[in-house]
Design an enzyme around this catalytic site. Structure first.
Site, short mmCIF file in Angstrom:
data_model
loop_
_atom_site.label_atom_id
_atom_site.label_comp_id
_atom_site.label_asym_id
_atom_site.label_seq_id
_atom_site.Cartn_x
_atom_site.Cartn_y
_atom_site.Cartn_z
CG HIS A 306 -8.58 30.68 -62.58
ND1 HIS A 306 -8.58 29.77 -64.35
CD2 HIS A 306 -8.73 28.77 -62.00
CE1 HIS A 306 -8.72 29.19 -64.43
NE2 HIS A 306 -8.81 28.68 -63.45
CG HIS A 345 -3.68 32.22 -71.18
ND1 HIS A 345 -3.66 31.30 -71.29
CD2 HIS A 345 -5.03 32.55 -70.58
CE1 HIS A 345 -4.41 30.43 -70.92
NE2 HIS A 345 -5.73 31.40 -70.26
CG ASP A 401 -10.75 37.54 -66.72
OD1 ASP A 401 -11.79 36.04 -66.74
OD2 ASP A 401 -9.67 35.90 -65.83
N1 ACO Z 1 1.08 42.17 -67.48
C1 ACO Z 1 2.56 42.78 -67.55
N2 ACO Z 1 3.56 41.99 -68.05
C2 ACO Z 1 2.82 40.57 -67.91
C3 ACO Z 1 2.14 40.85 -67.51
C4 ACO Z 1 0.85 41.34 -67.81
N3 ACO Z 1 -0.61 40.63 -67.66
N4 ACO Z 1 1.28 38.75 -67.70
C5 ACO Z 1 2.98 38.15 -68.24
N5 ACO Z 1 3.94 39.13 -68.19
C6 ACO Z 1 5.36 39.08 -68.36
C7 ACO Z 1 5.46 38.93 -67.11
O1 ACO Z 1 6.31 39.77 -66.28
C8 ACO Z 1 6.96 37.99 -67.76
O2 ACO Z 1 8.01 39.11 -68.15
P1 ACO Z 1 9.50 38.25 -67.16
O3 ACO Z 1 9.84 37.27 -68.58
O4 ACO Z 1 10.26 39.67 -68.07
O5 ACO Z 1 10.13 38.46 -66.30
C9 ACO Z 1 6.86 37.60 -68.92
O6 ACO Z 1 5.13 37.91 -69.10
C10 ACO Z 1 6.18 35.67 -68.50
O7 ACO Z 1 5.32 36.41 -66.99
P2 ACO Z 1 4.69 34.73 -66.57
O8 ACO Z 1 4.70 35.49 -65.10
O9 ACO Z 1 6.38 33.82 -66.32
O10 ACO Z 1 3.45 34.49 -67.17
P3 ACO Z 1 2.55 32.84 -67.20
O11 ACO Z 1 2.49 31.95 -67.62
O12 ACO Z 1 3.07 32.57 -65.13
O13 ACO Z 1 1.09 33.73 -66.43
C11 ACO Z 1 -0.99 34.60 -65.52
C12 ACO Z 1 0.31 33.64 -66.59
C13 ACO Z 1 -0.68 34.10 -64.33
C14 ACO Z 1 -2.02 34.83 -66.75
C15 ACO Z 1 -0.14 36.36 -66.06
O14 ACO Z 1 0.29 36.25 -67.56
C16 ACO Z 1 -0.96 37.51 -65.53
O15 ACO Z 1 -0.81 37.01 -63.87
N6 ACO Z 1 -1.97 37.78 -65.46
C17 ACO Z 1 -2.38 38.78 -64.84
C18 ACO Z 1 -3.48 38.36 -64.14
C19 ACO Z 1 -5.21 37.21 -65.39
O16 ACO Z 1 -5.44 38.40 -66.68
N7 ACO Z 1 -5.48 36.47 -65.34
C20 ACO Z 1 -6.23 35.95 -65.78
C21 ACO Z 1 -5.84 34.74 -66.98
S1 ACO Z 1 -6.40 34.02 -68.27
C22 ACO Z 1 -7.70 32.98 -66.87
O17 ACO Z 1 -7.90 32.51 -65.52
C23 ACO Z 1 -9.13 33.00 -66.75
#
Ligand code: ACO
Length: 464
Positions: A306, A345, A401
């Site tokens: 987050h 996201h 971020d």
């Molecule tokens: N880098 C690479 N691949 C990603 C990323 C990423 N940052 N985020 C998602 N994906 C991919 C996943 O591996 C998944 O791939 P798959 O379908 O082949 O398995 C697909 O995209 C969907 O990912 P989920 O994890 O299901 O997406 P979710 O909606 O649960 O996650 C989250 C959202 C937690 C923000 C995620 O994108 C992440 O961990 N990002 C990195 C951390 C981050 O930047 N967090 C800040 C978010 S903004 C905020 O809270 C203020």
């Protein structure tokens, strides 16, 4: 030499890159009356669930659209200030000049929290994660400023009871429950009137302003204590953003830095039913008090999935090194299927509008360092690569971020303070949403589907 664009012009340019222009109209489906109980598909982590109605903020992830109380985020960042936006979030309308001045006066008055800071200095703040210190600080504000901790100040349990149990069996998967009778009660379970009207307690407007102002002072003080420096008193001649930078760094910011911090605070102020907002609402819904509810929001925001991602981004960019390393690093990461901080996201599957605004601001503020080897160039190259590959494939784009850390760092703010800055702004959204939710309170009580065993017999310790 051509004249440098103003921050406002940079934001207006960013707005042109978003799809929002075409969509910033009323969405008829969102004007429909919400007919409770809703029929919705719910995933783990309550994904897909709608928990309440709100008039505070709207985001549309497919369009990259973000609105506070009907105003588009690009419009607010280009033209408004954090003071005005936090008033808007709290009150639902833009203030008149008189109202804004009165609001600013209160922020100024509440910015000074010497007793809380004195108590805070008694703890080992320098060894604590700043988000833990901030959570402690807001608790100390509560201790100092509020709520007499007496039984008479608490909500009366018999008035506050909200059904924690439903008429159908809990903790089971909802097989055949379509026809089950839920107790979606009409009655309100808000604070009893005597608590609601106490100025120093509960969800009163003044307490919200105290928290908005105090969180900035606390964060600035924590940054200084971590560097073995004493907190600095606020300067009553400075606004919220300028004061925040001043109290943290001991240096009066330039006009440009003040403006950029103001934009950052506007951008982070609210964002739908995210994890920290949800956490603060859950606590508030039990009729706990607003200080403890904000503490829950701070705790949830501290996680790397987050608000904690902004700090992780800078660490990652430094680890990558110069821009020429980006491709090889990216290949390795994608091969291992690792997530890249600052991208992706849950809601946005298009460009996060906040990242569109922050990217040119980061570029401007780091202009002196650009060139091979600079962190900005590495960030830029990584953004291009991710957007070209994961953007197309999976709708993964930079989130808020990705560039915020670069912006803060350019102002001399230590990396560990990036997430607390998020809280300094988001406290305006948390307080606004708590106030709104409590108007029609219902204690949060989802279920967990029990998939464990039944019928096990207790075996005495010695016989196991
Ligand atoms: N880098 C690479 N691949 C990603 C990323 C990423 N940052 N985020 C998602 N994906 C991919 C996943 O591996 C998944 O791939 P798959 O379908 O082949 O398995 C697909 O995209 C969907 O990912 P989920 O994890 O299901 O997406 P979710 O909606 O649960 O996650 C989250 C959202 C937690 C923000 C995620 O994108 C992440 O961990 N990002 C990195 C951390 C981050 O930047 N967090 C800040 C978010 S903004 C905020 O809270 C203020």
């Amino acid at each position: 030499m051509s004249k440098q664009k103003s921050i406002t012009e940079l934001i207006k340019d960013a707005a042109k890159k978003s799809k929002v222009g075409a969509y910033n109209k009323e969405d008829a489906t969102h004007k429909r009356k919400v007919a409770w109980p809703l029929d919705c598909n719910i995933g783990p982590g309550l994904e897909g669930a709608t928990a309440c109605e709100t008039k505070i903020g709207y985001i549309n992830g497919a369009r990259g659209q973000m609105i506070y109380r009907g105003y588009d985020i690009f419009d607010l960042c280009a033209n408004s200030t954090f003071e005005e936006v936090s008033y808007l979030l709290q009150n639902g309308n833009m203030p008149s000049e008189k109202q804004l001045n009165a609001y600013k006066k209160k922020l100024t008055e509440y910015r000074s929290i010497p007793n809380t800071l004195r108590t805070l200095l008694g703890f080992e703040i320098e060894n604590m994660h700043p988000m833990a210190a901030l959570r402690l600080g807001t608790n100390l504000m509560r201790h100092r400023l509020t709520w007499k901790d007496s039984d008479s100040a608490r909500p009366l349990a018999e008035e506050a009871i909200a059904a924690d149990e439903d008429s159908i069996p809990m903790e089971t998967q909802p097989y055949g429950e379509k026809h089950a009778k839920y107790e979606f009660k009409k009655h309100k379970t808000g604070r009893p009137a005597d608590v609601r009207t106490t100025t120093d307690d509960g969800e009163s407007r003044d307490t919200c302003i105290r928290l908005i102002s105090g969180t900035a002072t606390l964060t600035a003080a924590i940054a200084r204590i971590r560097e073995d420096k004493l907190p600095i008193d606020p300067d009553p001649t400075l606004g919220h953003a300028a004061n925040f930078i001043y109290m943290m760094t001991g240096r009066k910011p330039t006009k440009e830095e003040e403006r950029v911090m103001d934009v950052c605070l506007i951008l982070h102020a609210d964002h739908g039913m995210n994890a920290s907002t949800f956490a603060s609402l859950v606590v508030a819904s039990t009729l706990s008090d607003i200080y403890l509810s904000i503490g829950a929001g701070i705790a949830a925001l501290s996680g790397p999935l987050h608000g904690g991602a902004n700090e992780a981004v800078i660490k990652m960019l430094e680890k990558i090194g110069p821009a020429k390393n980006v491709e090889a690093w990216f290949k390795k990461k994608t091969k291992k299927k690792e997530k890249i901080p600052g991208f992706g996201h849950r809601v946005y599957k298009a460009y996060d509008p906040r990242a569109l605004i922050l990217a040119p601001l980061a570029k401007r503020l780091t202009a002196d360092e650009h060139g091979e080897g600079s962190v900005f160039d590495t960030a830029n190259k990584l953004e291009d690569l991710v957007v070209k590959t994961l953007g197309k494939e999976k709708g993964i784009y930079p989130n808020v971020d990705f560039y915020s850390g670069l912006v803060y760092r350019s102002m001399g703010i230590p990396d560990a303070m990036f997430t607390p800055i998020f809280a300094v702004s988001r406290v305006s959204g948390w307080t606004a949403r708590i106030t709104e939710y409590l108007q029609n309170n219902r204690i949060f009580r989802p279920r967990a589907a029990y998939t464990g065993d039944f019928g096990k017999k207790y075996v005495p310790l010695k016989k196991r």
